[in-house]
Every structure is written in structure tokens, then in C-alpha cells.
Design a protein around this motif. Structure first.
Motif, PDB file in Angstrom:
ATOM      1  N   GLY A 102      -1.089  23.457  -4.452  1.00 55.47           N
ATOM      2  CA  GLY A 102      -0.797  23.533  -5.885  1.00 55.47           C
ATOM      3  C   GLY A 102      -0.875  22.154  -6.505  1.00 55.47           C
ATOM      4  N   ILE A 103       0.243  21.694  -7.037  1.00 54.95           N
ATOM      5  CA  ILE A 103       0.314  20.303  -7.516  1.00 54.95           C
ATOM      6  C   ILE A 103       1.479  19.586  -6.833  1.00 54.95           C
ATOM      7  N   HIS A 104       1.645  19.904  -5.563  1.00 55.65           N
ATOM      8  CA  HIS A 104       2.673  19.307  -4.718  1.00 55.65           C
ATOM      9  C   HIS A 104       2.013  18.264  -3.820  1.00 55.65           C
ATOM     10  N   PHE A 105       2.592  17.076  -3.791  1.00 56.73           N
ATOM     11  CA  PHE A 105       2.061  15.961  -3.013  1.00 56.73           C
ATOM     12  C   PHE A 105       3.169  15.328  -2.186  1.00 56.73           C
ATOM     13  N   THR A 106       2.797  14.637  -1.136  1.00 53.75           N
ATOM     14  CA  THR A 106       3.729  13.789  -0.399  1.00 53.75           C
ATOM     15  C   THR A 106       3.286  12.350  -0.599  1.00 53.75           C
ATOM     16  N   GLY A 107       4.199  11.527  -1.088  1.00 55.67           N
ATOM     17  CA  GLY A 107       3.936  10.110  -1.240  1.00 55.67           C
ATOM     18  C   GLY A 107       4.485   9.375  -0.028  1.00 55.67           C
ATOM     19  N   GLU A 108       3.665   8.527   0.564  1.00 58.03           N
ATOM     20  CA  GLU A 108       4.078   7.751   1.733  1.00 58.03           C
ATOM     21  C   GLU A 108       3.985   6.277   1.402  1.00 58.03           C
ATOM     22  N   THR A 109       5.034   5.545   1.757  1.00 57.61           N
ATOM     23  CA  THR A 109       5.068   4.125   1.442  1.00 57.61           C
ATOM     24  C   THR A 109       4.708   3.286   2.657  1.00 57.61           C
ATOM     25  N   GLU A 110       4.322   2.061   2.398  1.00 56.52           N
ATOM     26  CA  GLU A 110       3.998   1.121   3.458  1.00 56.52           C
ATOM     27  C   GLU A 110       5.201   0.860   4.358  1.00 56.52           C
ATOM     28  N   SER A 111       6.401   1.001   3.813  1.00 52.96           N
ATOM     29  CA  SER A 111       7.607   0.763   4.607  1.00 52.96           C
ATOM     30  C   SER A 111       8.006   1.969   5.451  1.00 52.96           C
ATOM     31  N   GLY A 112       7.195   3.025   5.416  1.00 54.16           N
ATOM     32  CA  GLY A 112       7.415   4.162   6.298  1.00 54.16           C
ATOM     33  C   GLY A 112       8.275   5.278   5.731  1.00 54.16           C
ATOM     34  N   HIS A 113       8.434   5.330   4.431  1.00 53.36           N
ATOM     35  CA  HIS A 113       9.237   6.376   3.808  1.00 53.36           C
ATOM     36  C   HIS A 113       8.341   7.360   3.085  1.00 53.36           C
ATOM     37  N   ALA A 114       8.856   8.582   2.920  1.00 52.01           N
ATOM     38  CA  ALA A 114       8.092   9.619   2.233  1.00 52.01           C
ATOM     39  C   ALA A 114       8.938  10.261   1.150  1.00 52.01           C
ATOM     40  N   VAL A 115       8.267  10.707   0.103  1.00 51.81           N
ATOM     41  CA  VAL A 115       8.931  11.417  -0.984  1.00 51.81           C
ATOM     42  C   VAL A 115       8.012  12.564  -1.417  1.00 51.81           C
ATOM     43  N   GLN A 116       8.630  13.682  -1.705  1.00 56.12           N
ATOM     44  CA  GLN A 116       7.878  14.818  -2.229  1.00 56.12           C
ATOM     45  C   GLN A 116       7.720  14.642  -3.732  1.00 56.12           C
ATOM     46  N   ILE A 117       6.545  14.910  -4.246  1.00 56.32           N
ATOM     47  CA  ILE A 117       6.252  14.800  -5.675  1.00 56.32           C
ATOM     48  C   ILE A 117       5.684  16.138  -6.110  1.00 56.32           C
ATOM     49  N   ASP A 118       6.190  16.662  -7.212  1.00 60.35           N
ATOM     50  CA  ASP A 118       5.716  17.958  -7.686  1.00 60.35           C
ATOM     51  C   ASP A 118       5.775  17.994  -9.198  1.00 60.35           C
ATOM     52  N   GLY A 119       5.085  18.935  -9.757  1.00 57.89           N
ATOM     53  CA  GLY A 119       5.077  19.121 -11.195  1.00 57.89           C
ATOM     54  C   GLY A 119       6.045  20.201 -11.613  1.00 57.89           C
ATOM     55  N   ALA A 120       6.186  20.329 -12.895  1.00 58.25           N
ATOM     56  CA  ALA A 120       7.046  21.364 -13.459  1.00 58.25           C
ATOM     57  C   ALA A 120       6.428  22.737 -13.218  1.00 58.25           C
ATOM     58  N   PRO A 121       7.269  23.757 -13.089  1.00 58.10           N
ATOM     59  CA  PRO A 121       6.747  25.109 -12.870  1.00 58.10           C
ATOM     60  C   PRO A 121       5.773  25.588 -13.951  1.00 58.10           C
ATOM     61  N   ASP A 122       5.965  25.136 -15.197  1.00 61.59           N
ATOM     62  CA  ASP A 122       5.088  25.601 -16.273  1.00 61.59           C
ATOM     63  C   ASP A 122       3.655  25.081 -16.149  1.00 61.59           C
ATOM     64  N   ILE A 123       3.419  24.116 -15.256  1.00 67.46           N
ATOM     65  CA  ILE A 123       2.039  23.657 -15.018  1.00 67.46           C
ATOM     66  C   ILE A 123       1.603  23.923 -13.576  1.00 67.46           C
ATOM     67  N   GLY A 124       2.326  24.789 -12.897  1.00 67.51           N
ATOM     68  CA  GLY A 124       1.932  25.175 -11.546  1.00 67.51           C
ATOM     69  C   GLY A 124       2.730  24.556 -10.427  1.00 67.51           C
ATOM     70  N   LYS A 155       0.833  -1.189   0.000  1.00 70.01           N
ATOM     71  CA  LYS A 155       0.000   0.000   0.000  1.00 70.01           C
ATOM     72  C   LYS A 155       0.870   1.243   0.000  1.00 70.01           C
ATOM     73  N   SER A 156       0.350   2.288  -0.588  1.00 71.07           N
ATOM     74  CA  SER A 156       0.994   3.598  -0.583  1.00 71.07           C
ATOM     75  C   SER A 156      -0.094   4.641  -0.414  1.00 71.07           C
ATOM     76  N   ARG A 157       0.327   5.849  -0.123  1.00 72.47           N
ATOM     77  CA  ARG A 157      -0.636   6.927   0.095  1.00 72.47           C
ATOM     78  C   ARG A 157      -0.063   8.201  -0.515  1.00 72.47           C
ATOM     79  N   ILE A 158      -0.880   8.934  -1.221  1.00 76.68           N
ATOM     80  CA  ILE A 158      -0.495  10.224  -1.790  1.00 76.68           C
ATOM     81  C   ILE A 158      -1.353  11.285  -1.112  1.00 76.68           C
ATOM     82  N   LYS A 159      -0.694  12.269  -0.503  1.00 81.10           N
ATOM     83  CA  LYS A 159      -1.390  13.345   0.221  1.00 81.10           C
ATOM     84  C   LYS A 159      -1.103  14.666  -0.473  1.00 81.10           C
ATOM     85  N   TRP A 160      -2.157  15.358  -0.869  1.00 77.75           N
ATOM     86  CA  TRP A 160      -2.021  16.660  -1.513  1.00 77.75           C
ATOM     87  C   TRP A 160      -1.540  17.681  -0.511  1.00 77.75           C
ATOM     88  N   GLN A 161      -0.530  18.456  -0.880  1.00 79.77           N
ATOM     89  CA  GLN A 161      -0.011  19.522  -0.024  1.00 79.77           C
ATOM     90  C   GLN A 161      -0.602  20.869  -0.443  1.00 79.77           C
TER      91      GLN A 161
END
Length: 138
Positions: free
Chosen positions: A10-32, A2-8
Motif C-alpha cells: 500500500g503506502i506503508h514503508f519501513t525507514g531504516e537508519t544508519e544507526s541501526g534503528h527502524a520506524v514504520q511510516i504510513d499514510g492516512a487511511p483516506d489515501i490508502g 545514510k537512511s533507507r526507505i523500504k516499501w512494504q
């Protein structure tokens, strides 16, 4: 798994993994986006490269190869029209070690691509995936 994506914002999200790790996910500036993390498609490439690297290292270690480093340079091409899927992915393995056997390195890469790497096997039905390697003494 299982994984979880949490909206922060704009189009910035935090992805959380079942193993307890997190990664920031974002889009290119030209799309916000604010460039606060990798793009989702970049994460797919990192997942493929990581999965393949783990396999190659484990196979070479089991083959008693004295591996000291493994780098995978990944070059991908995407379709120009939506959905902009990957059309081609090339993995270039740079394997460093002492007295490495080229046949063993090639075998490890092929076993990963054809039998063990879940990411590679999942993607290969829709993407042309190629690979090559070089050996560095050290």
C-alpha cells in the motif's frame, strides 16, 4: 549519514537508519494507509523536537541546572495547497527541575534554535518557528 526507505505494501514503508534503528511510516487511511506508523511530516516534527530537546538538556546540564524532565509540545500549521509545507511551528518547552534559572532555560532554548539544532536551523528559512517555555518545580 545514510537512511533507507523500504516499501512494504500500500503506502506503508519501513525507514531504516544508519544507526541501526527502524520506524514504520504510513499514510492516512483516506489515501490508502493503514495507520501502521507516523506520517512523514509528523516525523519531521519529531526530529525537530528531539534535536531541540537534546540541545536544551545538554546546555542546561553544562550550566549546572538540576533538570529532571523536559517535554516539548509542538504545534504546527501546514499550507492548505500542495505542496502542504509547514508554514508555522511552535515549540512549547516544559522544563522540570529544582531551582531552575529562567534565564538559563531561555538561553538554552535560544542557543538550540539559533546555533546548535540542525533541524531548526535548516527549517527556519522556510518556516516561521517560535518557541516559549514554562518551568515546573520538581
Amino acid at each position: 549519514m545514510k537512511s533507507r526507505i523500504k516499501w512494504q505494501d500500500g503506502i506503508h514503508f519501513t525507514g531504516e537508519t544508519e544507526s541501526g534503528h527502524a520506524v514504520q511510516i504510513d499514510g492516512a487511511p483516506d489515501i490508502g494507509g493503514k495507520n501502521l506508523g507516523p506520517r512523514p511530516m509528523e516525523l519531521i516534527l519529531l526530529g525537530l523536537g528531539g534535536c531541540s530537546s537534546i540541545d536544551v538538556i545538554l546546555i542546561l546540564q553544562k550550566s549546572r541546572q538540576e533538570i529532571t524532565d523536559c517535554v516539548v509540545e509542538i504545534d504546527a500549521t501546514r499550507a492548505t495547497e500542495d505542496p502542504k509545507v509547514f508554514t508555522d511551528i511552535h515549540l512549547h518547552f516544559i522544563v522540570t527541575g529544582k531551582n531552575l534559572n529562567a534565564q538559563q532555560v531561555e538561553r538554552a532554548i535560544n542557543l538550540s534554535a539559533e546555533k546548535y539544532c540542525s533541524a531548526s536551523i535548516m527549517l527556519k528559512n522556510t518556516v516561521n518557528i517560535t518557541h516559549d517555555f514554562e518551568i515546573v518545580e520538581g
